[in-house]
Design a protein around this motif. Structure first.
Motif, mmCIF file in Angstrom:
data_model
loop_
_atom_site.group_PDB
_atom_site.id
_atom_site.type_symbol
_atom_site.label_atom_id
_atom_site.label_comp_id
_atom_site.label_asym_id
_atom_site.label_seq_id
_atom_site.Cartn_x
_atom_site.Cartn_y
_atom_site.Cartn_z
ATOM 1 N N HIS A 258 -0.283 -13.362 -5.145
ATOM 2 C CA HIS A 258 -1.484 -13.059 -4.404
ATOM 3 C C HIS A 258 -1.343 -11.344 -4.196
ATOM 4 C CE1 HIS A 258 -3.509 -16.889 -3.756
ATOM 5 N NE2 HIS A 258 -2.422 -16.973 -3.519
ATOM 6 N N LEU A 259 -0.202 -10.953 -3.774
ATOM 7 C CA LEU A 259 0.138 -9.617 -3.392
ATOM 8 C C LEU A 259 0.073 -8.685 -4.682
ATOM 9 C CD1 LEU A 259 0.950 -7.900 -0.717
ATOM 10 C CD2 LEU A 259 3.132 -8.210 -1.650
ATOM 11 N N VAL A 260 1.123 -9.417 -5.773
ATOM 12 C CA VAL A 260 1.016 -8.897 -6.914
ATOM 13 C C VAL A 260 -0.170 -8.697 -7.662
ATOM 14 C CG1 VAL A 260 2.214 -9.046 -9.263
ATOM 15 C CG2 VAL A 260 3.535 -9.546 -7.137
ATOM 16 N N LEU A 261 -0.956 -9.726 -7.329
ATOM 17 C CA LEU A 261 -2.581 -9.383 -8.145
ATOM 18 C C LEU A 261 -3.195 -8.482 -7.678
ATOM 19 C CD1 LEU A 261 -3.278 -13.268 -8.664
ATOM 20 C CD2 LEU A 261 -2.958 -11.320 -10.521
ATOM 21 N N ALA A 262 -2.965 -8.154 -6.317
ATOM 22 C CA ALA A 262 -3.987 -7.302 -5.489
ATOM 23 C C ALA A 262 -3.462 -5.875 -5.593
ATOM 24 C CB ALA A 262 -3.831 -7.521 -3.883
ATOM 25 N N PHE A 263 -2.258 -5.591 -6.075
ATOM 26 C CA PHE A 263 -1.704 -4.167 -6.585
ATOM 27 C C PHE A 263 -1.130 -4.074 -7.838
ATOM 28 C CE2 PHE A 263 -1.677 -4.611 -1.832
ATOM 29 C CZ PHE A 263 -2.312 -3.452 -1.483
ATOM 30 N N PRO A 264 -1.999 -4.227 -9.013
ATOM 31 C CA PRO A 264 -1.800 -4.366 -10.205
ATOM 32 C C PRO A 264 -0.810 -3.128 -10.741
ATOM 33 C CG PRO A 264 -4.084 -4.081 -10.204
ATOM 34 C CD PRO A 264 -3.438 -4.336 -8.831
ATOM 35 N N ARG A 265 -1.141 -2.060 -10.166
ATOM 36 C CA ARG A 265 -0.486 -0.704 -10.581
ATOM 37 C C ARG A 265 1.015 -0.674 -10.092
ATOM 38 N NH1 ARG A 265 -3.651 4.623 -9.643
ATOM 39 N NH2 ARG A 265 -4.018 3.673 -7.349
ATOM 40 N N CYS A 266 1.367 -1.291 -9.181
ATOM 41 C CA CYS A 266 2.757 -1.311 -8.552
ATOM 42 C C CYS A 266 3.196 -2.621 -8.501
ATOM 43 C CB CYS A 266 2.562 -0.612 -7.084
ATOM 44 S SG CYS A 266 2.058 -1.526 -5.782
ATOM 45 N N GLY A 267 2.534 -3.853 -8.685
ATOM 46 C CA GLY A 267 3.138 -5.013 -8.822
ATOM 47 C C GLY A 267 4.063 -5.131 -10.213
ATOM 48 N N PHE A 268 5.020 -5.726 -9.952
ATOM 49 C CA PHE A 268 5.913 -6.072 -11.368
ATOM 50 C C PHE A 268 5.944 -7.491 -11.397
ATOM 51 C CE2 PHE A 268 10.480 -7.164 -12.853
ATOM 52 C CZ PHE A 268 9.983 -7.040 -14.072
ATOM 53 N N ALA A 269 6.588 -8.372 -10.533
ATOM 54 C CA ALA A 269 7.370 -9.634 -11.021
ATOM 55 C C ALA A 269 7.371 -10.466 -9.545
ATOM 56 C CB ALA A 269 8.499 -9.929 -11.837
ATOM 57 N N VAL A 270 7.495 -11.526 -9.416
ATOM 58 C CA VAL A 270 7.892 -12.538 -8.476
ATOM 59 C C VAL A 270 8.899 -13.608 -8.738
ATOM 60 C CG1 VAL A 270 6.957 -14.162 -6.551
ATOM 61 C CG2 VAL A 270 5.569 -12.427 -7.724
ATOM 62 N N GLU A 271 10.053 -13.673 -7.696
ATOM 63 C CA GLU A 271 11.261 -14.548 -8.111
ATOM 64 C C GLU A 271 10.891 -15.735 -7.912
ATOM 65 O OE1 GLU A 271 15.703 -14.470 -6.351
ATOM 66 O OE2 GLU A 271 14.161 -13.320 -5.219
ATOM 67 N N SER A 272 11.429 -16.766 -8.929
ATOM 68 C CA SER A 272 11.473 -18.234 -8.721
ATOM 69 C C SER A 272 12.797 -18.565 -8.509
ATOM 70 C CB SER A 272 11.003 -18.779 -9.759
ATOM 71 O OG SER A 272 10.846 -20.215 -9.715
ATOM 72 N N GLN B 278 0.600 -1.128 -0.002
ATOM 73 C CA GLN B 278 0.118 -0.084 -0.102
ATOM 74 C C GLN B 278 1.054 1.233 0.013
ATOM 75 O OE1 GLN B 278 -2.243 -0.847 3.431
ATOM 76 N NE2 GLN B 278 -3.724 -2.148 2.306
ATOM 77 N N LEU B 279 2.001 1.261 0.860
ATOM 78 C CA LEU B 279 2.733 2.291 0.859
ATOM 79 C C LEU B 279 3.529 2.666 -0.541
ATOM 80 C CD1 LEU B 279 4.224 4.549 2.561
ATOM 81 C CD2 LEU B 279 6.150 2.903 3.305
ATOM 82 N N ALA B 280 4.005 1.317 -1.156
ATOM 83 C CA ALA B 280 4.682 1.396 -2.249
ATOM 84 C C ALA B 280 3.686 2.105 -3.420
ATOM 85 C CB ALA B 280 5.000 0.092 -2.819
ATOM 86 N N GLU B 281 2.548 1.768 -3.432
ATOM 87 C CA GLU B 281 1.787 2.469 -4.535
ATOM 88 C C GLU B 281 1.512 3.490 -4.468
ATOM 89 O OE1 GLU B 281 -2.499 0.759 -6.377
ATOM 90 O OE2 GLU B 281 -2.462 0.772 -4.466
ATOM 91 N N GLN B 282 1.403 4.187 -3.294
ATOM 92 C CA GLN B 282 1.174 5.632 -2.716
ATOM 93 C C GLN B 282 2.308 6.402 -3.183
ATOM 94 O OE1 GLN B 282 -0.009 6.333 1.247
ATOM 95 N NE2 GLN B 282 -1.111 4.419 1.217
ATOM 96 N N HIS B 283 3.645 5.854 -3.350
ATOM 97 C CA HIS B 283 4.745 6.580 -3.921
ATOM 98 C C HIS B 283 5.230 6.416 -5.208
ATOM 99 C CE1 HIS B 283 5.031 7.431 0.371
ATOM 100 N NE2 HIS B 283 6.024 8.494 0.251
ATOM 101 N N GLY B 284 4.455 5.455 -5.798
ATOM 102 C CA GLY B 284 4.626 5.120 -7.348
ATOM 103 C C GLY B 284 5.900 4.227 -7.294
ATOM 104 N N VAL B 285 6.187 3.288 -6.415
ATOM 105 C CA VAL B 285 7.187 2.376 -6.296
ATOM 106 C C VAL B 285 6.643 1.070 -6.554
ATOM 107 C CG1 VAL B 285 8.945 1.202 -4.982
ATOM 108 C CG2 VAL B 285 8.688 3.701 -4.955
ATOM 109 N N MET B 286 7.348 0.447 -7.583
ATOM 110 C CA MET B 286 6.938 -1.215 -7.806
ATOM 111 C C MET B 286 7.479 -2.185 -6.630
ATOM 112 S SD MET B 286 5.880 -0.707 -10.858
ATOM 113 C CE MET B 286 5.711 -2.248 -11.809
ATOM 114 N N ILE B 287 6.262 -3.297 -6.493
ATOM 115 C CA ILE B 287 6.545 -4.193 -5.610
ATOM 116 C C ILE B 287 7.131 -5.424 -6.442
ATOM 117 C CG2 ILE B 287 5.301 -3.565 -3.707
ATOM 118 C CD1 ILE B 287 3.088 -5.464 -4.754
#
Length: 368
Positions: free
Chosen positions: A322-336, A302-311
């Motif tokens: 699940h987190l990336v899906l919930a914040f589509p405007r600031c979610g980028f990728a998940v590491e494998s 939530q904090l990242a989205e307010q500052h325009g930072v990607m998660i």
């Protein structure tokens, strides 16, 4: 309402066939602690922990289990706040006069926060199962593909650069469109050469991240960044020594056009906040399995989205997706961290959430 009835831990550690290195650590095994929370009406939630030493973390989970037994299993925030409050002084806390343990030792904070993480994630699993929907649905997200990348290039002592180039090229061949290389183990010149060889092997269209594990002071890191800029690097991850602070990241960011990523070793949202607020980092990599759990990861997103930072959460796409899906405007990728070649049918390495009978916080490994 479901009540917390029992908490168990299942530590697992599997020796690696070959010892690997980051710039900082020797890796001899692959380990995880699975926290199992059972409710009085038979729901079982599972939460993974990545931390050490495993014995100490399991002991903290056991102590916390005694404190939260009988609480509502879906009240994950109330449970989180109760446990986190134990890390600070409070009226009546001396000698446990308020019926709770005295303030927890400072030296145990990493293990304490890891224990809270495992319990919290398991409670989110229970919330999904209680509602009959995956967690991403609880958060208001829709089912859609998410982007993942593969990490490799862990150092093998005395191996030539071509070994790592071939490894990451194998990820690309298997379908990954982004890869991350472990770096920082050599001199600036040596590492720049290694990065260039990997770039040549994976092609110009594949995203290339560098995972540095805090190897440099500010001046050396600026030199490193400038040396690898011709390799078209997507981000520098954990670039500076562990003791350097947001102000140092600000200076580094001003000296290179390569974005900075950070956050996997931070314990709470409060330190992550300072990196975000200064504009020092472009990608937040908080790992809810190492510290504080999914509840804290949501606050950071939530904090990242307010500052325009990607998660771009660290590891475990089956959870952090699940987190990336919930914040589509600031979610980028998940590491494998797994070998890309284990899933040859994932041509584009997207992963979609699905409901499963066993766990509502897990994602499918294959494209829909």
């Amino acid at each position: 309402m479901s009540k917390i009835a029992e908490i168990r831990t299942h530590p697992v550690s599997i020796p690696l066939k070959q010892t690997l290195w980051t710039a900082h650590e020797e890796l001899k095994d692959s380990s995880v602690i699975l926290v199992e929370v059972r409710t009085d009406d038979g729901i079982v939630g599972c939460g993974p922990i990545h931390g050490s030493p495993q014995k100490a973390i399991c002991e903290w989970v056991g102590r916390f289990g005694d404190l939260i037994r009988g609480m509502e299993a879906t009240a994950s925030v109330a449970v989180w706040e109760k446990l986190f409050a134990l890390t600070s002084p409070r009226p009546g806390g001396m000698g446990g006069r308020d019926g709770l343990p005295p303030p927890l030792p400072r030296s145990a904070r990493p293990q304490v926060m890891a224990a809270i993480a495992g319990i919290d994630i398991a409670l989110w699993d229970i919330r999904g199962k209680s509602a009959g929907v995956p967690v991403y649905r609880l958060l208001g997200a829709e089912k859609r593909p998410i982007f993942t990348y593969a990490t490799g290039g862990y150092y093998r002592l005395d191996e030539p650069d071509r070994v790592y180039a071939e490894e990451l090229a194998g990820f690309v061949k298997a379908g990954f469109r982004a890869v991350k290389l472990k770096t920082g183990g050599g001199t600036v010149a040596q590492e720049a050469k290694r990065v260039a060889e990997v770039r040549a092997a994976i092609g110009k269209d594949t995203l290339l991240m560098l995972d540095m594990n805090a190897p440099y002071d500010l001046d050396d890191c600026i030199a490193f960044a400038r040396a690898v800029e011709p390799s078209n690097v997507f981000w520098l991850e954990e670039p500076l020594h562990w003791y350097l602070q947001p102000a140092d990241f600000v200076r580094l960011a001003a000296a290179t056009h390569i974005p900075l990523a950070h956050g996997e070793r931070e314990l709470t949202r409060f330190t992550v906040r300072d990196f975000i607020a200064t504009g020092a980092i472009r990608y937040v990599q908080f790992d809810s399995t190492r510290a504080a759990g999914f509840t804290e990861a949501l606050r950071i997103a939530q904090l990242a989205e307010q500052h325009g930072v990607m998660i771009a959460p660290h590891t475990m796409p089956e959870l952090h997706g699940h987190l990336v899906l919930a914040f589509p405007r600031c979610g980028f990728a998940v590491e494998s961290h797994g070998d890309a070649r284990r899933d040859p049918v994932s041509h584009h390495l997207y992963q979609e959430p699905v409901r499963t009978r066993d766990s509502h916080v897990h994602l499918n490994d294959k494209p829909g």
